[in-house]
Design an enzyme around this catalytic site. Structure first.
Site, PDB file in Angstrom:
ATOM      1  N   GLU A 184       0.807  -1.221   0.000  1.00 16.60           N
ATOM      2  CA  GLU A 184       0.000   0.000   0.000  1.00 16.60           C
ATOM      3  C   GLU A 184       0.836   1.265   0.000  1.00 16.60           C
ATOM      4  OE1 GLU A 184      -2.690  -2.229   3.321  1.00 16.60           O
ATOM      5  OE2 GLU A 184      -2.073  -0.175   3.650  1.00 16.60           O
ATOM      6  N   CYS A 236       2.927   8.170   2.061  1.00 12.69           N
ATOM      7  CA  CYS A 236       3.367   7.195   3.050  1.00 12.69           C
ATOM      8  C   CYS A 236       3.705   5.905   2.290  1.00 12.69           C
ATOM      9  CB  CYS A 236       2.220   6.984   4.038  1.00 12.69           C
ATOM     10  SG  CYS A 236       2.575   5.777   5.300  1.00 12.69           S
ATOM     11  N   CYS A 267       5.763  -7.816   7.351  1.00  7.77           N
ATOM     12  CA  CYS A 267       6.808  -7.323   8.262  1.00  7.77           C
ATOM     13  C   CYS A 267       7.159  -8.433   9.238  1.00  7.77           C
ATOM     14  CB  CYS A 267       6.307  -6.095   9.027  1.00  7.77           C
ATOM     15  SG  CYS A 267       7.553  -5.400  10.146  1.00  7.77           S
ATOM     16  N   CYS A 295       4.559  -6.702  15.644  1.00  7.69           N
ATOM     17  CA  CYS A 295       3.868  -5.862  16.645  1.00  7.69           C
ATOM     18  C   CYS A 295       2.402  -6.298  16.675  1.00  7.69           C
ATOM     19  CB  CYS A 295       4.003  -4.384  16.291  1.00  7.69           C
ATOM     20  SG  CYS A 295       5.732  -3.888  16.122  1.00  7.69           S
ATOM     21  N   CYS A 319      -0.629  -4.356  14.903  1.00 10.99           N
ATOM     22  CA  CYS A 319      -0.404  -3.854  13.546  1.00 10.99           C
ATOM     23  C   CYS A 319      -0.852  -4.891  12.501  1.00 10.99           C
ATOM     24  CB  CYS A 319       1.085  -3.552  13.383  1.00 10.99           C
ATOM     25  SG  CYS A 319       1.562  -3.191  11.690  1.00 10.99           S
ATOM     26  N   CYS A 348      -1.948   1.229   8.690  1.00  9.29           N
ATOM     27  CA  CYS A 348      -0.835   0.438   8.187  1.00  9.29           C
ATOM     28  C   CYS A 348      -1.226  -1.008   7.878  1.00  9.29           C
ATOM     29  CB  CYS A 348       0.235   0.493   9.280  1.00  9.29           C
ATOM     30  SG  CYS A 348       1.628  -0.547   9.060  1.00  9.29           S
TER      31      CYS A 348
HETATM   32  N1  SAH Z   1       7.800  -0.336  10.916  1.00 10.40           N
HETATM   33  C1  SAH Z   1       7.894   1.043  11.154  1.00 10.40           C
HETATM   34  C2  SAH Z   1       7.140   1.873  10.135  1.00 10.40           C
HETATM   35  C3  SAH Z   1       5.800   1.366   9.706  1.00 10.40           C
HETATM   36  S1  SAH Z   1       4.532   1.386  10.943  1.00 10.40           S
HETATM   37  C4  SAH Z   1       7.456   1.384  12.565  1.00 10.40           C
HETATM   38  O1  SAH Z   1       6.916   0.522  13.227  1.00 10.40           O
HETATM   39  O2  SAH Z   1       7.710   2.512  12.990  1.00 10.40           O
HETATM   40  C5  SAH Z   1       4.209   3.130  11.083  1.00 10.40           C
HETATM   41  C6  SAH Z   1       3.512   3.526  12.380  1.00 10.40           C
HETATM   42  O3  SAH Z   1       2.169   3.045  12.389  1.00 10.40           O
HETATM   43  C7  SAH Z   1       4.195   2.972  13.623  1.00 10.40           C
HETATM   44  O4  SAH Z   1       4.394   3.993  14.563  1.00 10.40           O
HETATM   45  C8  SAH Z   1       3.187   1.971  14.117  1.00 10.40           C
HETATM   46  O5  SAH Z   1       3.288   1.775  15.492  1.00 10.40           O
HETATM   47  C9  SAH Z   1       1.874   2.580  13.689  1.00 10.40           C
HETATM   48  N2  SAH Z   1       0.777   1.616  13.642  1.00 10.40           N
HETATM   49  C10 SAH Z   1       0.803   0.368  13.156  1.00 10.40           C
HETATM   50  N3  SAH Z   1      -0.400  -0.229  13.296  1.00 10.40           N
HETATM   51  C11 SAH Z   1      -1.204   0.683  13.863  1.00 10.40           C
HETATM   52  C12 SAH Z   1      -2.570   0.655  14.283  1.00 10.40           C
HETATM   53  N4  SAH Z   1      -3.327  -0.412  14.107  1.00 10.40           N
HETATM   54  N5  SAH Z   1      -3.071   1.775  14.847  1.00 10.40           N
HETATM   55  C13 SAH Z   1      -2.303   2.876  15.024  1.00 10.40           C
HETATM   56  N6  SAH Z   1      -1.017   2.943  14.675  1.00 10.40           N
HETATM   57  C14 SAH Z   1      -0.463   1.857  14.096  1.00 10.40           C
HETATM   58 FE1  SF4 Z   2       6.300  -3.874  11.395  1.00 15.32          FE
HETATM   59 FE2  SF4 Z   2       3.888  -2.947  11.940  1.00 15.32          FE
HETATM   60 FE3  SF4 Z   2       5.656  -3.244  13.897  1.00 15.32          FE
HETATM   61 FE4  SF4 Z   2       6.008  -1.295  12.070  1.00 15.32          FE
HETATM   62  S1  SF4 Z   2       4.329  -1.478  13.549  1.00 15.32           S
HETATM   63  S2  SF4 Z   2       7.554  -2.767  12.838  1.00 15.32           S
HETATM   64  S3  SF4 Z   2       5.175  -2.331  10.241  1.00 15.32           S
HETATM   65  S4  SF4 Z   2       4.795  -4.909  12.670  1.00 15.32           S
END
Ligand code: SAH
Ligand code: SF4
Length: 362
Positions: A105, A118, A125, A129, A132, A350
Protein backbone atom coordinates in the site's frame (compact mmCIF):
# COMPACT_ATOMS: atom_id res chain seq x y z
CA UNK A 1 -4.38 0.67 -14.99
CA UNK A 2 -1.24 2.25 -16.42
CA UNK A 3 0.45 1.96 -19.76
CA UNK A 4 3.17 -0.47 -18.70
CA UNK A 5 4.90 -2.13 -21.62
CA UNK A 6 6.66 -5.49 -21.42
CA UNK A 7 10.36 -5.30 -22.31
CA UNK A 8 13.09 -7.84 -22.89
CA UNK A 9 15.19 -6.92 -19.89
CA UNK A 10 13.63 -7.53 -16.52
CA UNK A 11 15.71 -5.03 -14.52
CA UNK A 12 13.65 -2.02 -13.54
CA UNK A 13 15.66 1.16 -14.06
CA UNK A 14 13.82 2.79 -11.14
CA UNK A 15 16.27 1.03 -8.82
CA UNK A 16 19.32 2.83 -10.23
CA UNK A 17 20.83 6.06 -9.00
CA UNK A 18 21.84 8.55 -11.69
CA UNK A 19 25.42 7.24 -11.46
CA UNK A 20 24.11 3.69 -11.66
CA UNK A 21 22.13 4.55 -14.76
CA UNK A 22 25.22 6.09 -16.36
CA UNK A 23 27.19 2.95 -15.58
CA UNK A 24 24.47 0.80 -17.09
CA UNK A 25 24.39 2.79 -20.32
CA UNK A 26 28.17 2.84 -20.59
CA UNK A 27 28.22 -0.93 -20.00
CA UNK A 28 25.89 -1.29 -22.98
CA UNK A 29 28.07 0.94 -25.17
CA UNK A 30 25.79 3.97 -24.95
CA UNK A 31 27.21 7.37 -24.07
CA UNK A 32 27.06 8.46 -20.44
CA UNK A 33 25.65 11.77 -21.67
CA UNK A 34 22.34 10.07 -22.43
CA UNK A 35 21.70 9.24 -18.79
CA UNK A 36 20.34 12.69 -17.89
CA UNK A 37 17.73 12.91 -20.66
CA UNK A 38 16.53 9.45 -19.64
CA UNK A 39 16.53 10.44 -15.95
CA UNK A 40 14.43 13.52 -16.77
CA UNK A 41 12.04 11.44 -18.85
CA UNK A 42 11.56 9.03 -15.94
CA UNK A 43 11.37 11.48 -13.07
CA UNK A 44 10.27 14.80 -14.58
CA UNK A 45 8.03 13.61 -17.42
CA UNK A 46 7.12 10.57 -15.28
CA UNK A 47 7.08 8.43 -18.39
CA UNK A 48 6.95 4.64 -18.16
CA UNK A 49 7.67 4.37 -21.87
CA UNK A 50 10.13 7.21 -22.59
CA UNK A 51 10.83 5.69 -25.99
CA UNK A 52 7.70 7.44 -27.18
CA UNK A 53 8.89 10.87 -25.98
CA UNK A 54 9.91 13.24 -28.78
CA UNK A 55 13.45 14.64 -28.91
CA UNK A 56 15.36 11.76 -27.29
CA UNK A 57 18.77 11.06 -28.85
CA UNK A 58 18.53 8.15 -31.37
CA UNK A 59 21.13 5.91 -29.61
CA UNK A 60 19.13 6.24 -26.40
CA UNK A 61 15.92 5.47 -28.26
CA UNK A 62 17.49 2.35 -29.74
CA UNK A 63 18.66 1.27 -26.28
CA UNK A 64 15.22 1.89 -24.82
CA UNK A 65 13.75 -0.37 -27.47
CA UNK A 66 15.51 -3.26 -25.80
CA UNK A 67 15.16 -2.44 -22.09
CA UNK A 68 12.44 -2.15 -19.47
CA UNK A 69 12.05 1.14 -17.71
CA UNK A 70 9.61 0.24 -15.03
CA UNK A 71 7.06 -2.46 -14.52
CA UNK A 72 7.99 -2.87 -10.87
CA UNK A 73 4.52 -2.73 -9.42
CA UNK A 74 1.08 -3.23 -10.83
CA UNK A 75 -1.48 -0.72 -9.55
CA UNK A 76 -4.60 -2.65 -8.58
CA UNK A 77 -6.85 -0.31 -6.64
CA UNK A 78 -7.26 3.32 -5.75
CA UNK A 79 -9.52 4.58 -2.97
CA UNK A 80 -10.24 8.14 -2.06
CA UNK A 81 -11.52 9.44 1.22
CA UNK A 82 -12.58 13.02 1.80
CA UNK A 83 -12.55 14.01 5.44
CA UNK A 84 -15.07 16.32 7.07
CA UNK A 85 -12.73 19.23 6.53
CA UNK A 86 -12.71 20.16 2.84
CA UNK A 87 -8.96 20.81 2.66
CA UNK A 88 -7.95 17.36 3.87
CA UNK A 89 -8.33 13.98 2.22
CA UNK A 90 -6.60 10.65 1.90
CA UNK A 91 -5.99 8.58 -1.19
CA UNK A 92 -4.85 5.04 -0.97
CA UNK A 93 -3.19 2.93 -3.64
CA UNK A 94 -2.73 -0.78 -3.62
CA UNK A 95 0.03 -2.29 -5.75
CA UNK A 96 0.58 -5.89 -6.74
CA UNK A 97 4.24 -6.91 -6.64
CA UNK A 98 5.71 -8.75 -9.61
CA UNK A 99 5.81 -12.20 -8.13
CA UNK A 100 2.05 -12.13 -7.47
CA UNK A 101 2.69 -12.11 -3.75
CA UNK A 102 0.61 -9.94 -1.47
CA UNK A 103 -0.31 -6.40 -2.29
CA UNK A 104 1.45 -3.40 -0.81
CA UNK A 105 0.00 0.00 0.00
CA UNK A 106 0.90 3.59 -0.59
CA UNK A 107 -1.16 6.32 1.07
CA UNK A 108 -1.29 9.95 0.04
CA UNK A 109 -2.51 12.41 2.64
CA UNK A 110 -3.51 15.87 1.51
CA UNK A 111 -3.71 18.79 3.82
CA UNK A 112 -4.13 22.37 2.65
CA UNK A 113 -2.97 21.50 -0.85
CA UNK A 114 0.20 19.78 0.37
CA UNK A 115 0.71 16.09 -0.16
CA UNK A 116 2.54 13.60 2.02
CA UNK A 117 3.08 10.11 0.65
CA UNK A 118 3.37 7.19 3.05
CA UNK A 119 5.48 4.43 1.47
CA UNK A 120 5.82 0.72 2.08
CA UNK A 121 9.30 -0.77 2.35
CA UNK A 122 8.45 -4.47 2.67
CA UNK A 123 5.62 -6.83 1.80
CA UNK A 124 4.49 -7.84 5.29
CA UNK A 125 6.81 -7.32 8.26
CA UNK A 126 8.92 -9.61 10.44
CA UNK A 127 8.56 -7.55 13.63
CA UNK A 128 5.19 -8.88 14.71
CA UNK A 129 3.87 -5.86 16.65
CA UNK A 130 0.61 -7.24 17.99
CA UNK A 131 -1.67 -4.30 17.10
CA UNK A 132 -0.40 -3.85 13.55
CA UNK A 133 -2.17 -5.36 10.51
CA UNK A 134 1.15 -5.73 8.66
CA UNK A 135 2.74 -7.43 11.67
CA UNK A 136 -0.18 -9.84 11.87
CA UNK A 137 0.44 -10.77 8.23
CA UNK A 138 4.08 -11.84 8.85
CA UNK A 139 7.09 -11.21 6.63
CA UNK A 140 6.78 -11.92 2.92
CA UNK A 141 9.77 -10.18 1.35
CA UNK A 142 11.79 -6.98 1.14
CA UNK A 143 10.78 -4.49 -1.54
CA UNK A 144 13.50 -3.61 -4.01
CA UNK A 145 14.73 -0.02 -4.31
CA UNK A 146 12.83 0.15 -7.63
CA UNK A 147 9.59 -0.87 -5.96
CA UNK A 148 10.00 1.79 -3.30
CA UNK A 149 10.85 4.51 -5.86
CA UNK A 150 8.03 3.43 -8.15
CA UNK A 151 5.44 4.15 -5.44
CA UNK A 152 6.51 7.81 -5.55
CA UNK A 153 6.57 7.92 -9.36
CA UNK A 154 3.07 6.49 -9.61
CA UNK A 155 1.67 8.85 -6.98
CA UNK A 156 3.35 11.86 -8.65
CA UNK A 157 1.93 10.92 -12.01
CA UNK A 158 -1.59 10.59 -10.65
CA UNK A 159 -1.39 13.89 -8.80
CA UNK A 160 -0.06 15.59 -11.91
CA UNK A 161 -2.74 14.07 -14.14
CA UNK A 162 -5.37 15.30 -11.68
CA UNK A 163 -3.87 18.80 -11.95
CA UNK A 164 -2.77 18.78 -8.31
CA UNK A 165 0.47 19.74 -6.55
CA UNK A 166 3.10 17.02 -6.27
CA UNK A 167 4.34 15.17 -3.20
CA UNK A 168 6.04 17.45 -0.73
CA UNK A 169 6.88 15.05 2.09
CA UNK A 170 7.62 11.34 2.29
CA UNK A 171 7.15 9.17 5.36
CA UNK A 172 8.29 5.55 5.49
CA UNK A 173 5.36 4.51 7.66
CA UNK A 174 3.52 2.12 5.34
CA UNK A 175 3.98 -1.63 5.39
CA UNK A 176 7.27 -2.96 6.68
CA UNK A 177 10.27 -2.01 8.80
CA UNK A 178 12.57 0.28 6.78
CA UNK A 179 15.74 -0.45 8.78
CA UNK A 180 15.27 -4.20 8.24
CA UNK A 181 15.63 -3.43 4.51
CA UNK A 182 18.37 -0.85 5.01
CA UNK A 183 20.32 -0.95 1.73
CA UNK A 184 17.33 -0.87 -0.61
CA UNK A 185 15.68 1.89 1.42
CA UNK A 186 18.82 4.06 1.35
CA UNK A 187 19.24 3.46 -2.37
CA UNK A 188 15.60 4.44 -2.98
CA UNK A 189 15.90 7.60 -0.89
CA UNK A 190 19.01 8.64 -2.76
CA UNK A 191 17.07 8.27 -6.02
CA UNK A 192 13.93 10.17 -4.95
CA UNK A 193 15.93 13.05 -3.48
CA UNK A 194 18.13 13.63 -6.56
CA UNK A 195 17.64 17.27 -7.59
CA UNK A 196 17.32 16.78 -11.33
CA UNK A 197 14.67 14.10 -10.81
CA UNK A 198 11.88 13.75 -8.23
CA UNK A 199 13.78 16.23 -6.05
CA UNK A 200 12.15 15.42 -2.72
CA UNK A 201 14.77 16.88 -0.40
CA UNK A 202 16.15 14.76 2.48
CA UNK A 203 14.76 17.21 5.03
CA UNK A 204 11.27 16.32 3.78
CA UNK A 205 11.77 12.57 4.25
CA UNK A 206 11.09 10.70 7.51
CA UNK A 207 12.15 7.11 8.20
CA UNK A 208 10.09 5.41 10.90
CA UNK A 209 11.57 2.45 12.78
CA UNK A 210 10.28 0.15 15.48
CA UNK A 211 13.69 0.47 17.12
CA UNK A 212 16.36 -1.58 15.34
CA UNK A 213 19.36 -0.32 17.27
CA UNK A 214 22.12 -1.26 14.77
CA UNK A 215 20.16 0.51 12.01
CA UNK A 216 19.73 3.67 14.08
CA UNK A 217 23.46 3.76 14.85
CA UNK A 218 24.29 3.13 11.20
CA UNK A 219 22.10 6.06 10.12
CA UNK A 220 24.05 8.24 12.55
CA UNK A 221 27.49 6.93 11.51
CA UNK A 222 26.71 7.35 7.83
CA UNK A 223 25.34 10.83 8.49
CA UNK A 224 22.18 10.09 6.53
CA UNK A 225 20.34 13.40 6.11
CA UNK A 226 16.79 12.14 6.73
CA UNK A 227 14.52 12.63 9.72
CA UNK A 228 14.06 9.72 12.09
CA UNK A 229 10.92 8.54 13.85
CA UNK A 230 11.10 5.81 16.52
CA UNK A 231 7.94 3.94 17.50
CA UNK A 232 8.00 3.40 21.28
CA UNK A 233 4.51 2.46 22.62
CA UNK A 234 5.71 1.27 26.03
CA UNK A 235 7.50 2.78 29.05
CA UNK A 236 8.72 -0.46 30.65
CA UNK A 237 10.33 -3.46 28.98
CA UNK A 238 7.46 -5.64 30.13
CA UNK A 239 4.78 -3.40 28.62
CA UNK A 240 6.72 -2.67 25.46
CA UNK A 241 7.69 -6.30 24.80
CA UNK A 242 4.01 -7.29 25.03
CA UNK A 243 3.21 -4.93 22.15
CA UNK A 244 6.52 -4.87 20.25
CA UNK A 245 8.29 -8.26 20.49
CA UNK A 246 11.56 -6.91 19.04
CA UNK A 247 11.96 -5.08 22.37
CA UNK A 248 13.27 -8.37 23.77
CA UNK A 249 16.20 -8.11 21.38
CA UNK A 250 16.85 -4.39 21.89
CA UNK A 251 15.30 -3.33 25.19
CA UNK A 252 14.30 0.21 26.09
CA UNK A 253 17.54 1.30 27.78
CA UNK A 254 19.62 0.20 24.79
CA UNK A 255 17.18 1.78 22.34
CA UNK A 256 17.10 5.11 24.16
CA UNK A 257 20.91 5.14 24.38
CA UNK A 258 21.04 4.65 20.60
CA UNK A 259 18.56 7.53 20.23
CA UNK A 260 20.76 9.75 22.39
CA UNK A 261 23.78 8.81 20.29
CA UNK A 262 21.80 9.54 17.11
CA UNK A 263 20.75 13.02 18.24
CA UNK A 264 24.30 13.82 19.42
CA UNK A 265 25.85 12.70 16.13
CA UNK A 266 23.31 14.32 13.80
CA UNK A 267 22.15 17.37 15.76
CA UNK A 268 18.57 16.45 14.83
CA UNK A 269 15.66 15.63 17.10
CA UNK A 270 13.74 12.34 16.97
CA UNK A 271 10.02 11.98 16.43
CA UNK A 272 8.75 9.38 18.91
CA UNK A 273 5.63 7.54 17.73
CA UNK A 274 3.15 6.33 20.32
CA UNK A 275 0.05 4.31 19.43
CA UNK A 276 -2.52 4.92 22.17
CA UNK A 277 -4.34 1.78 23.34
CA UNK A 278 -7.04 2.13 25.96
CA UNK A 279 -5.83 1.17 29.43
CA UNK A 280 -2.60 -0.37 28.08
CA UNK A 281 -0.41 2.69 27.54
CA UNK A 282 -2.63 5.77 27.57
CA UNK A 283 -2.89 6.84 31.23
CA UNK A 284 -1.39 10.03 32.71
CA UNK A 285 1.04 7.79 34.63
CA UNK A 286 2.31 6.38 31.30
CA UNK A 287 2.67 9.90 29.97
CA UNK A 288 4.68 11.03 33.02
CA UNK A 289 7.01 8.05 32.72
CA UNK A 290 7.46 8.72 29.00
CA UNK A 291 8.35 12.37 29.62
CA UNK A 292 10.95 11.20 32.18
CA UNK A 293 12.40 8.58 29.81
CA UNK A 294 12.86 11.18 27.08
CA UNK A 295 14.67 13.67 29.32
CA UNK A 296 17.83 14.87 27.62
CA UNK A 297 16.83 13.62 24.15
CA UNK A 298 15.75 16.30 21.66
CA UNK A 299 12.31 14.87 20.98
CA UNK A 300 8.87 15.41 19.55
CA UNK A 301 6.10 12.97 20.49
CA UNK A 302 3.52 11.96 17.88
CA UNK A 303 0.42 10.29 19.33
CA UNK A 304 -1.75 8.03 17.15
CA UNK A 305 -4.97 6.58 18.52
CA UNK A 306 -5.10 2.86 17.73
CA UNK A 307 -6.78 1.83 14.49
CA UNK A 308 -8.50 -1.39 15.52
CA UNK A 309 -7.24 -4.50 13.68
CA UNK A 310 -8.74 -7.97 13.43
CA UNK A 311 -5.97 -9.82 15.23
CA UNK A 312 -5.80 -7.60 18.33
CA UNK A 313 -8.40 -7.05 21.00
CA UNK A 314 -7.09 -3.68 22.27
CA UNK A 315 -9.37 -0.66 21.99
CA UNK A 316 -8.80 2.83 20.66
CA UNK A 317 -8.07 5.45 23.31
CA UNK A 318 -10.78 7.98 23.98
CA UNK A 319 -10.11 11.44 22.56
CA UNK A 320 -10.02 12.88 26.10
CA UNK A 321 -7.34 10.38 27.12
CA UNK A 322 -5.24 11.36 24.11
CA UNK A 323 -5.60 15.04 24.99
CA UNK A 324 -4.73 14.44 28.65
CA UNK A 325 -1.69 12.40 27.56
CA UNK A 326 -0.62 15.21 25.25
CA UNK A 327 -0.88 17.80 28.05
CA UNK A 328 1.38 15.79 30.36
CA UNK A 329 4.04 15.41 27.65
CA UNK A 330 3.86 19.09 26.77
CA UNK A 331 4.03 19.90 30.49
CA UNK A 332 7.40 18.09 30.51
CA UNK A 333 8.62 20.57 27.89
CA UNK A 334 8.34 18.12 24.96
CA UNK A 335 6.39 19.12 21.83
CA UNK A 336 3.55 16.68 21.27
CA UNK A 337 0.97 16.32 18.51
CA UNK A 338 -2.00 14.01 18.04
CA UNK A 339 -2.09 12.60 14.55
CA UNK A 340 -5.56 12.60 13.07
CA UNK A 341 -6.34 9.19 11.72
CA UNK A 342 -7.90 10.39 8.54
CA UNK A 343 -9.04 7.69 6.19
CA UNK A 344 -9.82 4.94 8.65
CA UNK A 345 -12.96 4.16 6.68
CA UNK A 346 -10.86 3.34 3.63
CA UNK A 347 -8.68 1.12 5.84
CA UNK A 348 -5.86 3.62 5.65
CA UNK A 349 -4.14 2.21 8.70
CA UNK A 350 -0.83 0.44 8.19
CA UNK A 351 -1.43 -2.78 6.24
CA UNK A 352 -5.16 -2.69 6.74
CA UNK A 353 -6.31 -2.35 3.16
CA UNK A 354 -4.61 -5.46 1.83
CA UNK A 355 -5.69 -7.44 4.89
CA UNK A 356 -9.32 -6.42 4.48
CA UNK A 357 -9.22 -7.23 0.74
CA UNK A 358 -7.75 -10.65 1.47
CA UNK A 359 -10.56 -11.19 3.99
CA UNK A 360 -13.21 -10.27 1.45
CA UNK A 361 -11.88 -12.55 -1.24
CA UNK A 362 -11.62 -15.60 1.02
N1 SAH B 1 7.80 -0.34 10.92
C1 SAH B 1 7.89 1.04 11.15
C2 SAH B 1 7.14 1.87 10.14
C3 SAH B 1 5.80 1.37 9.71
S1 SAH B 1 4.53 1.39 10.94
C4 SAH B 1 7.46 1.38 12.57
O1 SAH B 1 6.92 0.52 13.23
O2 SAH B 1 7.71 2.51 12.99
C5 SAH B 1 4.21 3.13 11.08
C6 SAH B 1 3.51 3.53 12.38
O3 SAH B 1 2.17 3.05 12.39
C7 SAH B 1 4.19 2.97 13.62
O4 SAH B 1 4.39 3.99 14.56
C8 SAH B 1 3.19 1.97 14.12
O5 SAH B 1 3.29 1.78 15.49
C9 SAH B 1 1.87 2.58 13.69
N2 SAH B 1 0.78 1.62 13.64
C10 SAH B 1 0.80 0.37 13.16
N3 SAH B 1 -0.40 -0.23 13.30
C11 SAH B 1 -1.20 0.68 13.86
C12 SAH B 1 -2.57 0.65 14.28
N4 SAH B 1 -3.33 -0.41 14.11
N5 SAH B 1 -3.07 1.77 14.85
C13 SAH B 1 -2.30 2.88 15.02
N6 SAH B 1 -1.02 2.94 14.68
C14 SAH B 1 -0.46 1.86 14.10
FE1 SF4 C 1 6.30 -3.87 11.40
FE2 SF4 C 1 3.89 -2.95 11.94
FE3 SF4 C 1 5.66 -3.24 13.90
FE4 SF4 C 1 6.01 -1.29 12.07
S1 SF4 C 1 4.33 -1.48 13.55
S2 SF4 C 1 7.55 -2.77 12.84
S3 SF4 C 1 5.17 -2.33 10.24
S4 SF4 C 1 4.80 -4.91 12.67
Amino acid sequence: MSDVVAFESSESLFGRTLEGLEARLVGDGVSRAHARPLWRAMYRDLSLSPISLPGLPPPLQRWLGRHAVGDSLRPVLELRHASDSSDAHTQKFLFGVRDSGPEIETVVMAYRGRHTACLSTQAGCAMGCVFCATGQMGFVRHLTAAEIVFQVVEVQRRLRDAGRAGVRNLVLMGMGEPLHNYDSVMQALEIVSERGGLNIGPSRITISTVGLVPGILRLAQERRPYHLAVSLHGVTDEERSALVPINQRWPLAELLEACREYTRATGRHILFGWTLIEGRNDTPAHARKLATLLEGIPAHVNLIRLNPTGGFDGKTSAEVSAEAFQKVIQGGGIPCTIRQHRGIDVDAGCGQLSVSRAGKTQ
